[in-house]
Design an enzyme around this catalytic site. Structure first.
Site, PDB file in Angstrom:
ATOM      1  N   THR A  49       0.674  -1.469  -0.017  1.00 40.39           N
ATOM      2  CA  THR A  49      -0.043  -0.304  -0.602  1.00 40.39           C
ATOM      3  C   THR A  49       0.605   1.126   0.037  1.00 40.39           C
ATOM      4  O   THR A  49       2.054   1.366   0.241  1.00 40.39           O
ATOM      5  CB  THR A  49      -0.594  -0.021   1.068  1.00 40.39           C
ATOM      6  OG1 THR A  49      -1.614  -1.138   1.420  1.00 40.39           O
ATOM      7  CG2 THR A  49      -1.665   1.153   1.310  1.00 40.39           C
ATOM      8  N   SER A  72      -8.549  -1.115   5.809  1.00 38.34           N
ATOM      9  CA  SER A  72      -8.435  -0.406   6.802  1.00 38.34           C
ATOM     10  C   SER A  72      -7.502   1.394   6.351  1.00 38.34           C
ATOM     11  O   SER A  72      -7.048   1.814   7.547  1.00 38.34           O
ATOM     12  CB  SER A  72      -7.145  -1.008   8.009  1.00 38.34           C
ATOM     13  OG  SER A  72      -7.714  -2.824   7.981  1.00 38.34           O
ATOM     14  N   GLN A 115      -6.417  -7.705  -3.834  1.00 38.32           N
ATOM     15  CA  GLN A 115      -7.627  -7.408  -2.808  1.00 38.32           C
ATOM     16  C   GLN A 115      -8.427  -8.101  -2.118  1.00 38.32           C
ATOM     17  O   GLN A 115      -9.124  -8.239  -1.227  1.00 38.32           O
ATOM     18  CB  GLN A 115      -8.271  -5.833  -3.375  1.00 38.32           C
ATOM     19  CG  GLN A 115      -8.224  -5.045  -2.183  1.00 38.32           C
ATOM     20  CD  GLN A 115      -6.896  -4.097  -2.034  1.00 38.32           C
ATOM     21  OE1 GLN A 115      -6.617  -4.650  -0.521  1.00 38.32           O
ATOM     22  NE2 GLN A 115      -6.407  -4.066  -3.086  1.00 38.32           N
TER      23      GLN A 115
HETATM   24  O1  DON Z   1      -7.031  -2.017   2.534  1.00 39.05           O
HETATM   25  C1  DON Z   1      -6.610  -2.651   3.070  1.00 39.05           C
HETATM   26  O2  DON Z   1      -7.004  -2.894   4.457  1.00 39.05           O
HETATM   27  C2  DON Z   1      -5.548  -3.806   2.888  1.00 39.05           C
HETATM   28  N1  DON Z   1      -5.629  -3.766   1.379  1.00 39.05           N
HETATM   29  C3  DON Z   1      -4.139  -3.095   2.730  1.00 39.05           C
HETATM   30  C4  DON Z   1      -3.226  -3.002   2.993  1.00 39.05           C
HETATM   31  C5  DON Z   1      -1.433  -2.452   3.050  1.00 39.05           C
HETATM   32  O3  DON Z   1      -1.881  -1.828   4.317  1.00 39.05           O
HETATM   33  C6  DON Z   1      -0.123  -3.266   2.784  1.00 39.05           C
HETATM   34  N2  DON Z   1       0.611  -3.120   3.394  1.00 39.05           N
HETATM   35  N3  DON Z   1       1.724  -2.051   3.418  1.00 39.05           N
END
Ligand code: DON
Length: 572
Positions: free
Chosen positions: A380, A452, A419
């Site tokens: 992310t 999140s 996702q």
């Molecule tokens: O939307 C979410 O909460 C996750 N897909 C976020 C994943 C994430 O932050 C991975 N690390 N950096």
């Protein structure tokens, strides 16, 4: 008495010295700011501001540049959320360009896939069934259409150049490649199934080193098509066909009609007060805003009853923080999902009355499923932009895990997200981030998985005082929360707020994670608290990017030193 001129001379000598006291990951400016987790992406955004673009123009260009320079974390194969403040209209806008599940993504399909996977790579994490319909480009196009001043082609251009001439590899990318390669070692079948990623970005087992320049000519082709012909090439044309082909070869069930049907949604931001501040944040399908406000409401009540001394020692703050987080994450699991498919009790969860109730109850089901190995923070990217006219953008975007599903849409070099793992695909089992998810977040056609991501803007006297967000799965919520509290509750400078020790608790497993060895006194205190807190030996936290707005008009940009980003400001 010093003469006026002498004073000026002294100031001129002193000010640069004072400014030089900032670490390189903090930048101050009077003209605007872009704080991303890649120096090159921040620079692209700052140049757009310099050329007269507004915060939205800069955000779009920064995001395209991140698609090139952070292939492990984000890009056209993912999705995200934008929370923005429109200065002229004095209003907020929240855009949801989160991935949607394809029509074939039924609960029965995932139950069968999960049962059939045995000890093999989990199907919601690796391969075609992990991929949601990407919303990233649709989101950027919507931002451009509604709020930008420059044409899309002009905002894509710097990213095309970066892809053609090469971006600079950093330690974060190298570590991400090593992690992905460890998966390839763990499951040798991945090498055959996901050869494109292995042979390209993973360097056939020898990934590029920090300082190397990495070109992405295939992605440059996709970006050029988008610049020349618009987003239809991605949602109806050749790139759509490439995505569908890649997903299907990798065992998934995406169709052209899934991509054609993708829609950006506008959401109503969540708002609450804490002390003299107003917090504006992202609503579902993110859990980020609900958890942030639920926690802040509890802490706010505690705060009215006791005064925290700064820092950790003997204050009761960490214990209250952990207890509040347990409540918030338990409610996340129980109640939250896609608001288009169920009515969610968001108002209740974010109300002061509910916080009172929780505080009175205090105990949270101490249910435990043991320890989990949390993944590293990779998939992310969060950035913030502020322009001289007062517009503010907080944008978090994601492909979820490191290089997403490992599926690449060829010949365009686009890593596709995983996702689908943010849904409850297997009831009662923790996902990639150790999160237990509930019925409201069950997988289903056209649904958006619970996130999140927590892009947040803090106001003081109705003006932006701080904008921030993070990457790191559920640790996004706890990182945003603590940096925010460090600034508004503990009066820390941006440098102190970002580098202070951070903790994380997500209800299950019943363990507290620190980003480093916790201070001995605090560890001792937590162990003896009632109920006692088990401290994990894993050292994890999120990566925060933020901009603080000082009263004298200074923007203080900060890119978390944990990832190696640098903010950038326009020269004028
Ligand atoms: O939307 C979410 O909460 C996750 N897909 C976020 C994943 C994430 O932050 C991975 N690390 N950096």
């Amino acid at each position: 008495m010093l003469s006026k001129r002498l004073c000026h001379l002294l100031l001129a000598a002193l000010v640069p010295a004072l400014l030089a006291a900032d670490p390189p990951w903090i930048v101050r400016s009077q003209t605007g700011m872009v704080a991303a987790d890649s120096p090159e992406a921040s620079q692209v955004g700052a140049e757009i501001l310099e050329q007269g673009g507004n915060a939205f123009d800069a955000a779009i260009a920064t995001s395209f540049a991140l698609a090139v320079a952070r292939p492990e974390s984000t890009g056209l194969g993912g999705g995200g959320f934008m929370l923005a403040y429109l200065a002229k209209e004095r209003r907020f806008v929240a855009l949801d360009f989160r991935e949607m599940a394809p029509a074939a993504a039924t609960r029965a399909r995932y139950e069968k896939l999960t049962t059939g996977a045995g000890d093999g790579p989990p199907p919601s994490i690796y391969g075609g069934n992990a991929v949601g319909i990407p919303g990233q480009l649709a989101g950027l196009v919507e931002i451009q259409r509604r709020f930008a001043t420059k044409p899309l082609a002009e905002l894509v251009e710097p990213a095309i150049r970066l892809a053609e001439t090469g971006f600079t590899v950093d330690e974060h990318l190298q570590r991400a490649c090593r992690e992905a390669l460890a998966d390839y070692t763990n499951w040798p079948q991945l090498k055959e199934r996901h050869a494109q990623l292995y042979e390209s970005l993973l360097g056939s087992g020898e990934p590029a080193k920090p300082g190397d320049k990495l070109k992405r000519p295939d992605l440059a082709k996709a970006l050029t098509l988008i610049a020349e012909q618009g987003p239809d090439v991605f949602y109806r044309g050749p790139i759509a066909a490439a995505i569908v082909r890649a997903v299907r070869i990798a065992g998934g069930e995406m169709m052209m009609i899934d991509l054609e049907g993708y829609r950006v949604r506008e959401r109503e931001p969540l708002r609450a007060t804490y002390g003299g501040y107003e917090i504006v944040t992202m609503p579902p399908p993110s859990s980020g805003g609900v958890c942030l406000l639920e926690t802040l409401n509890i802490l706010s009540l505690v705060r009215e009853r006791i005064q925290y001394p700064p820092g950790w020692r003997g204050s009761g703050y960490p214990r209250n923080l952990i207890q509040a987080l347990k409540h918030a994450f338990a409610d996340r699991a129980r109640w939250l999902g896609d608001p288009d498919f169920a009515s969610l009790p968001v108002q209740r969860l974010t109300s002061r009355a509910y916080a009172e109730e929780l505080l009175a109850r205090n105990a949270v089901t101490p249910d435990d499923f043991g320890s989990t190995q949390l993944p590293d923070d990779r998939g992310t990217s969060h950035f913030c932009v502020a322009d001289k006219d007062g517009n503010v953008v907080a944008l978090t975007e994601t492909i979820n895990g490191v290089f997403g599903s490992l599926v690449i849409a060829e010949p365009y070099g686009i890593p596709l997200n995983n996702q689908m793992d943010d849904f409850t695909t297997s009831a009662g089992k923790p996902n990639l981030f150790g999160l237990i998810q509930g019925e409201a977040n069950a997988v289903g056609p056209a649904k958006r998985p619970l996130s999140s991501m927590t892009p947040t803007i803090v106001l003081k006297d109705n003006r932006p005082a701080l904008v921030l967000g993070a990457s790191g799965g559920p640790r996004i919520i706890t990182s945003v929360l603590q940096v925010l509290l460090n600034v508004i509750e503990f009066d820390m400078s941006m440098e102190e707020a970002m580098t202070a020790v951070r903790l994380h608790h997500q209800w299950k497993p019943d363990e507290v994670y620190f980003d480093r060895e916790p201070p001995a006194e605090l560890a001792e205190w937590l162990k003896n608290a009632k109920p006692a807190c088990k401290i994990s030996t894993q050292r994890k936290t999120g990566v925060v990017q933020a901009i603080q707005f000082l009263d004298d008009g200074t923007f203080v940009g900060a890119s978390d030193p944990r990832r190696g980003g640098r903010p950038a400001a326009p020269a004028r």
